[in-house]
Scaffold this motif. Structure first.
Motif, PDB file in Angstrom:
ATOM      1  N   ILE A  23       0.833  -1.201   0.000  1.00 14.55           N
ATOM      2  CA  ILE A  23       0.000   0.000   0.000  1.00 14.55           C
ATOM      3  C   ILE A  23       0.871   1.256   0.000  1.00 14.55           C
ATOM      4  N   ALA A  24       1.923   1.248   0.797  1.00 17.33           N
ATOM      5  CA  ALA A  24       2.815   2.406   0.858  1.00 17.33           C
ATOM      6  C   ALA A  24       3.502   2.644  -0.491  1.00 17.33           C
ATOM      7  N   ALA A  25       3.918   1.575  -1.157  1.00 24.30           N
ATOM      8  CA  ALA A  25       4.547   1.717  -2.481  1.00 24.30           C
ATOM      9  C   ALA A  25       3.542   2.279  -3.486  1.00 24.30           C
ATOM     10  N   PHE A  26       2.317   1.793  -3.418  1.00 26.09           N
ATOM     11  CA  PHE A  26       1.255   2.296  -4.288  1.00 26.09           C
ATOM     12  C   PHE A  26       1.023   3.781  -4.007  1.00 26.09           C
ATOM     13  N   ASP A  27       1.015   4.162  -2.715  1.00 25.09           N
ATOM     14  CA  ASP A  27       0.817   5.565  -2.339  1.00 25.09           C
ATOM     15  C   ASP A  27       1.912   6.463  -2.901  1.00 25.09           C
ATOM     16  N   VAL A  28       3.150   6.011  -2.822  1.00 16.85           N
ATOM     17  CA  VAL A  28       4.271   6.804  -3.341  1.00 16.85           C
ATOM     18  C   VAL A  28       4.150   6.964  -4.852  1.00 16.85           C
ATOM     19  N   ALA A  29       3.889   5.859  -5.544  1.00 13.93           N
ATOM     20  CA  ALA A  29       3.766   5.918  -7.001  1.00 13.93           C
ATOM     21  C   ALA A  29       2.622   6.839  -7.416  1.00 13.93           C
ATOM     22  N   VAL A  30       1.494   6.710  -6.746  1.00 11.89           N
ATOM     23  CA  VAL A  30       0.329   7.533  -7.077  1.00 11.89           C
ATOM     24  C   VAL A  30       0.582   8.993  -6.717  1.00 11.89           C
ATOM     25  N   GLY A  31       1.248   9.236  -5.613  1.00 16.15           N
ATOM     26  CA  GLY A  31       1.566  10.612  -5.226  1.00 16.15           C
ATOM     27  C   GLY A  31       2.419  11.313  -6.272  1.00 16.15           C
ATOM     28  N   TRP A  32       3.442  10.620  -6.759  1.00 13.56           N
ATOM     29  CA  TRP A  32       4.302  11.211  -7.787  1.00 13.56           C
ATOM     30  C   TRP A  32       3.567  11.326  -9.117  1.00 13.56           C
ATOM     31  N   ALA A  33       2.742  10.341  -9.440  1.00 11.55           N
ATOM     32  CA  ALA A  33       1.951  10.423 -10.672  1.00 11.55           C
ATOM     33  C   ALA A  33       0.992  11.605 -10.605  1.00 11.55           C
ATOM     34  N   LEU A  34       0.411  11.829  -9.451  1.00  8.95           N
ATOM     35  CA  LEU A  34      -0.506  12.953  -9.271  1.00  8.95           C
ATOM     36  C   LEU A  34       0.204  14.279  -9.502  1.00  8.95           C
ATOM     37  N   VAL A  35       1.405  14.405  -8.980  1.00 12.85           N
ATOM     38  CA  VAL A  35       2.195  15.622  -9.204  1.00 12.85           C
ATOM     39  C   VAL A  35       2.461  15.802 -10.698  1.00 12.85           C
ATOM     40  N   ALA A  36       2.862  14.736 -11.365  1.00 13.61           N
ATOM     41  CA  ALA A  36       3.154  14.818 -12.803  1.00 13.61           C
ATOM     42  C   ALA A  36       1.896  15.177 -13.597  1.00 13.61           C
ATOM     43  N   MET A  41      -1.023  19.033 -16.810  1.00 11.95           N
ATOM     44  CA  MET A  41      -2.305  19.697 -17.064  1.00 11.95           C
ATOM     45  C   MET A  41      -2.179  21.215 -17.005  1.00 11.95           C
ATOM     46  N   VAL A  42      -1.565  21.722 -15.946  1.00 13.97           N
ATOM     47  CA  VAL A  42      -1.420  23.172 -15.800  1.00 13.97           C
ATOM     48  C   VAL A  42      -0.516  23.734 -16.893  1.00 13.97           C
ATOM     49  N   SER A  43       0.553  23.039 -17.219  1.00 11.56           N
ATOM     50  CA  SER A  43       1.475  23.512 -18.261  1.00 11.56           C
ATOM     51  C   SER A  43       0.805  23.583 -19.615  1.00 11.56           C
ATOM     52  N   ILE A  44       0.117  22.508 -20.003  1.00 15.59           N
ATOM     53  CA  ILE A  44      -0.479  22.489 -21.342  1.00 15.59           C
ATOM     54  C   ILE A  44      -1.616  23.504 -21.458  1.00 15.59           C
ATOM     55  N   VAL A  45      -2.394  23.675 -20.388  1.00 16.27           N
ATOM     56  CA  VAL A  45      -3.469  24.672 -20.427  1.00 16.27           C
ATOM     57  C   VAL A  45      -2.869  26.075 -20.501  1.00 16.27           C
ATOM     58  N   SER A  46      -1.825  26.324 -19.754  1.00 15.35           N
ATOM     59  CA  SER A  46      -1.170  27.644 -19.782  1.00 15.35           C
ATOM     60  C   SER A  46      -0.581  27.941 -21.158  1.00 15.35           C
ATOM     61  N   PHE A  70      -6.713  15.624 -16.099  1.00 14.19           N
ATOM     62  CA  PHE A  70      -7.708  15.959 -15.072  1.00 14.19           C
ATOM     63  C   PHE A  70      -8.404  14.698 -14.572  1.00 14.19           C
ATOM     64  N   VAL A  71      -8.838  13.851 -15.492  1.00 17.57           N
ATOM     65  CA  VAL A  71      -9.505  12.607 -15.106  1.00 17.57           C
ATOM     66  C   VAL A  71      -8.562  11.736 -14.278  1.00 17.57           C
ATOM     67  N   TRP A  72      -7.332  11.592 -14.748  1.00 20.08           N
ATOM     68  CA  TRP A  72      -6.358  10.796 -13.999  1.00 20.08           C
ATOM     69  C   TRP A  72      -6.099  11.383 -12.611  1.00 20.08           C
ATOM     70  N   SER A  73      -5.969  12.714 -12.521  1.00 17.62           N
ATOM     71  CA  SER A  73      -5.669  13.312 -11.206  1.00 17.62           C
ATOM     72  C   SER A  73      -6.816  13.121 -10.221  1.00 17.62           C
TER      73      SER A  73
END
Length: 181
Positions: A23-36, A41-46, A70-73
């Protein structure tokens, strides 16, 4: 304190330790994916806004990529909310139960929620598989990429709810708990 501190493994030894580490490994991977996802999203919209309003031009696929991010985040963030109990709950009846019955009810509801999320994961995998050959309108990628995050959310969220059912409590980060209080 760095940003990855919240994603440390749940403190548990014995037979549940591998589940805690998974679960912790999944949390880390998802946390970094969320940041990416958010950065893209913000970069391409800007960039799209600058191109449209300053140069009267645009990127054909920018809106679809931003929507995909957006859907992924949204769906990758849901299990992180489940982790600490940041989701909405209606406790009008349950708070009137004795402590032991509240604990049993919480575990049963967590198991029921986990079963539902596993069903969501399974069905989204089936749907994504069936739609894999359909392309997005403006990008040469499968439209199924809009369905895949439901499966990721279902599996990841189910792991957190199974953990809560087994342990009887949510893994609450003290810093996050103080921010929510």
């Amino acid at each position: 304190m760095n940003g990855t501190t919240r994603f440390t493994p749940m403190r548990h030894s014995g037979p549940l330790r591998p589940l805690a580490l998974l679960i912790a490994a999944f949390d880390v991977a998802v946390g970094w994916a969320l940041v990416a996802e958010l950065v893209v999203m913000v970069s391409i919209v800007s960039i799209q806004v600058v191109l449209r309003y300053l140069f009267n031009s645009s990127i054909d696929w920018a809106d679809e990529l931003a929507r995909l991010c957006f859907v992924w985040s949204i769906f990758t963030a849901i299990p992180l909310g489940l982790k600490g109990g940041a989701h909405i709950g209606i406790e009008m009846l349950v708070v009137r139960f004795p402590a032991h019955l509240r604990s049993v009810t919480a575990r049963l509801i967590a198991l029921l929620g986990a079963a539902m999320l596993l069903l969501v994961a399974k069905e989204s995998a089936v749907m994504a598989w069936e739609q894999w050959d359909e392309l997005m309108a403006s990008m040469p990628a499968s439209a199924a990429w809009f369905i895949v995050p439901l499966g990721v959310c279902g599996l990841h969220g189910a792991l957190h709810l199974i953990w809560q059912a087994l342990i009887g409590a949510q893994h609450v980060d003290p810093e996050l708990q103080s921010e929510l209080a």
